[in-house]
Design an enzyme around this catalytic site. Structure first.
Site, mmCIF file in Angstrom:
data_model
loop_
_atom_site.group_PDB
_atom_site.id
_atom_site.type_symbol
_atom_site.label_atom_id
_atom_site.label_comp_id
_atom_site.label_asym_id
_atom_site.label_seq_id
_atom_site.Cartn_x
_atom_site.Cartn_y
_atom_site.Cartn_z
ATOM 1 N N THR A 1 0.836 -1.206 0.000
ATOM 2 C CA THR A 1 0.000 0.000 0.000
ATOM 3 C C THR A 1 0.865 1.249 0.000
ATOM 4 O OG1 THR A 1 -1.478 1.310 1.402
ATOM 5 C CG2 THR A 1 -0.118 -0.289 2.526
ATOM 6 N N ASP A 2 0.310 2.342 -0.505
ATOM 7 C CA ASP A 2 1.055 3.608 -0.447
ATOM 8 C C ASP A 2 1.156 4.121 0.992
ATOM 9 O OD1 ASP A 2 -1.613 4.379 -0.098
ATOM 10 O OD2 ASP A 2 -1.512 6.049 -1.517
ATOM 11 N N GLU A 3 0.375 3.542 1.909
ATOM 12 C CA GLU A 3 0.410 4.029 3.294
ATOM 13 C C GLU A 3 1.732 3.698 3.990
ATOM 14 O OE1 GLU A 3 -3.211 3.948 5.546
ATOM 15 O OE2 GLU A 3 -4.410 3.778 3.735
ATOM 16 N N TYR B 1 -2.194 0.012 11.143
ATOM 17 C CA TYR B 1 -2.416 -0.682 9.865
ATOM 18 C C TYR B 1 -1.205 -0.519 8.953
ATOM 19 C CZ TYR B 1 -3.570 -0.908 4.931
ATOM 20 O OH TYR B 1 -3.504 -1.160 3.582
ATOM 21 N N LYS C 1 1.487 -3.307 7.420
ATOM 22 C CA LYS C 1 1.723 -3.524 5.992
ATOM 23 C C LYS C 1 3.191 -3.268 5.633
ATOM 24 C CE LYS C 1 -0.763 -4.382 2.957
ATOM 25 N NZ LYS C 1 -1.147 -5.700 2.353
HETATM 26 P P1 TYD Z 1 -10.664 5.238 4.203
HETATM 27 O O1 TYD Z 1 -11.672 4.875 3.149
HETATM 28 O O2 TYD Z 1 -10.820 4.661 5.556
HETATM 29 O O3 TYD Z 1 -9.231 4.907 3.581
HETATM 30 P P2 TYD Z 1 -7.737 5.290 4.124
HETATM 31 O O4 TYD Z 1 -7.813 5.657 5.557
HETATM 32 O O5 TYD Z 1 -7.000 4.019 3.907
HETATM 33 O O6 TYD Z 1 -7.257 6.409 3.244
HETATM 34 O O7 TYD Z 1 -10.659 6.820 4.360
HETATM 35 C C1 TYD Z 1 -10.401 7.643 3.252
HETATM 36 C C2 TYD Z 1 -10.376 9.057 3.734
HETATM 37 O O8 TYD Z 1 -11.697 9.412 4.188
HETATM 38 C C3 TYD Z 1 -9.457 9.246 4.937
HETATM 39 O O9 TYD Z 1 -8.786 10.501 4.821
HETATM 40 C C4 TYD Z 1 -10.391 9.261 6.127
HETATM 41 C C5 TYD Z 1 -11.679 9.832 5.557
HETATM 42 N N1 TYD Z 1 -12.904 9.332 6.207
HETATM 43 C C6 TYD Z 1 -13.870 10.241 6.686
HETATM 44 O O10 TYD Z 1 -13.714 11.472 6.590
HETATM 45 N N2 TYD Z 1 -14.997 9.722 7.269
HETATM 46 C C7 TYD Z 1 -15.206 8.384 7.406
HETATM 47 O O11 TYD Z 1 -16.252 7.977 7.975
HETATM 48 C C8 TYD Z 1 -14.221 7.477 6.906
HETATM 49 C C9 TYD Z 1 -14.404 5.988 7.025
HETATM 50 C C10 TYD Z 1 -13.084 7.990 6.299
#
Ligand code: TYD
Length: 345
Positions: free
Chosen positions: A129-131, A157, A161
């Site tokens: 992942t890019d994370e 997380y 990874k």
């Molecule tokens: P997510 O889909 O959980 O992916 P990731 O954390 O791996 O990037 O979240 C995407 C973005 O959306 C992240 O910046 C967090 C934001 N987010 C919200 O603002 N509200 C939410 O309820 C969720 C689940 C994520």
């Protein structure tokens, strides 16, 4: 390259799309799908594939060496994408992430190495992942993650990874295994578990509920359509150089606020449906992928991630497939959601 592919996590969001993509586009590959069917893995994601002559499902845990070993004997390649993947869950409880993402990867790497009397499986691809790169500052829009960027994971997380990613590197170096790693940005598309932001927001809005936007909504993600990701993974599997890492992105950076407004527009809803909520702990500000290496070396770039059309098609899928996400959401997800935001109406 063709033969039998051992795929882990094939019942999840990316996995089920990958199964469909490979069977439709590569007649030379057969798939064994090893999946433990945890909360996010759903056999219903692949009902249309059941009985396909080049597909077999095995329910099992990637941490169980006795399950994994005989499957490796059949495999010409491994595509390892089984993982705990939701950052918010890893903040609540990181242990399952260490078990699945670290120990699971180690179990698979060892089994791949020992297979076929020590000759090993042909190639092992880890979907990372890019994370692993951590976060970029909003003030530096010129910066992007390259494969050489330092690894600075910020969430449990991402740390799990990164551990898997580094194990893959170490097994290649130490045992000369044929290993390739992909690091992809945020995916969107059909069959995504409705804890991730796009399906969560779309399904909430369909139920007349507001959407919980974290913090100031300025966090940026690079959104890639899952079919672009699947094609890129296959490209790396078939043509990537052993020991190399390949970034995969969508050339599609959006702030969460921009994403949310576009979803609202597509669904004909107003800004009053946005509910600002407390920020995620340690929330990464910006992910941005430099996809130059995979394009230069393997000739791949995203073609299906264009905004807002690709997003509108995804929204439409959740609108059309209400029964799918209602069944998914009624399970363990409901309890998880309640802990975070209160009971679903
Ligand atoms: P997510 O889909 O959980 O992916 P990731 O954390 O791996 O990037 O979240 C995407 C973005 O959306 C992240 O910046 C967090 C934001 N987010 C919200 O603002 N509200 C939410 O309820 C969720 C689940 C994520």
């Amino acid at each position: 390259m063709s033969g039998t592919m051992l795929l882990t996590g094939g019942c999840g969001f990316i996995g089920s799309n990958f199964v469909r993509f490979v069977l439709a586009n590569r007649p030379g590959w057969s798939i064994i799908n090893l999946d433990s069917l945890s909360y996010s893995g759903n056999l219903e994601n692949l009902t249309d594939i059941e009985g396909h002559p080049r597909y077999r499902f095995v329910k099992g845990d990637i941490c169980d060496a006795d399950t994994v070993a005989p499957l490796m004997e059949e495999a010409d390649a491994v595509v390892h994408m089984a993982a705990e993947s939701h950052v918010d869950r890893s903040i609540l409880d990181s242990r399952p992430f260490i078990v699945s993402n670290v120990l699971g990867t180690q179990t698979l790497l060892d089994a791949a190495r020992r297979a076929k009397g020590g000759a090993g499986v042909g190639r092992f691809l880890l979907v990372s992942t890019d994370e692993v790169y951590g976060s970029l500052p909003l003030e530096r829009p010129d910066l992007r993650f390259t494969e050489e960027s330092p690894l600075r994971p910020n969430s449990p997380y991402a740390a799990s990874k990164t551990s898997a990613d580094l194990l893959a590197r170490a097994y290649h170096h130490t045992f000369s295994m044929d290993i390739v790693v992909t690091r992809c940005s945020n995916n969107f598309g059909p069959y995504q578990f409705p804890e991730k932001v796009i399906p969560l927001f779309v399904t909430n809005l369909m139920d007349g509920a507001q959407v919980p936007l974290y913090g100031d909504g300025k966090n940026v993600r690079d959104w890639v359509h899952v079919d672009d990701h699947c094609e890129a993974v296959l490209t790396v599997l078939e043509k990537g150089r052993a020991g190399e890492v390949y970034n995969i992105g969508g050339n599609n950076e959006r702030s969460n606020l921009e994403l949310t407004r576009t979803i609202l527009e597509i669904m004909g809803k107003g800004p009053e449906m946005i509910r600002p909520v407390a920020d995620r702990l340690g929330h990464d500000r910006r992910y941005a992928i430099d996809g130059g290496k995979i394009e230069r070396e393997l000739g791949w770039r995203p073609t299906r991630s264009r905004w807002p059309g690709a997003l509108a098609a995804t929204v439409d899928w959740y609108v059309t497939n209400r029964s799918w996400w209602e069944r998914v959401r009624s399970g363990a997800y409901r309890e998880y959601y309640a802990r975070q935001y209160g009971a679903l109406s």
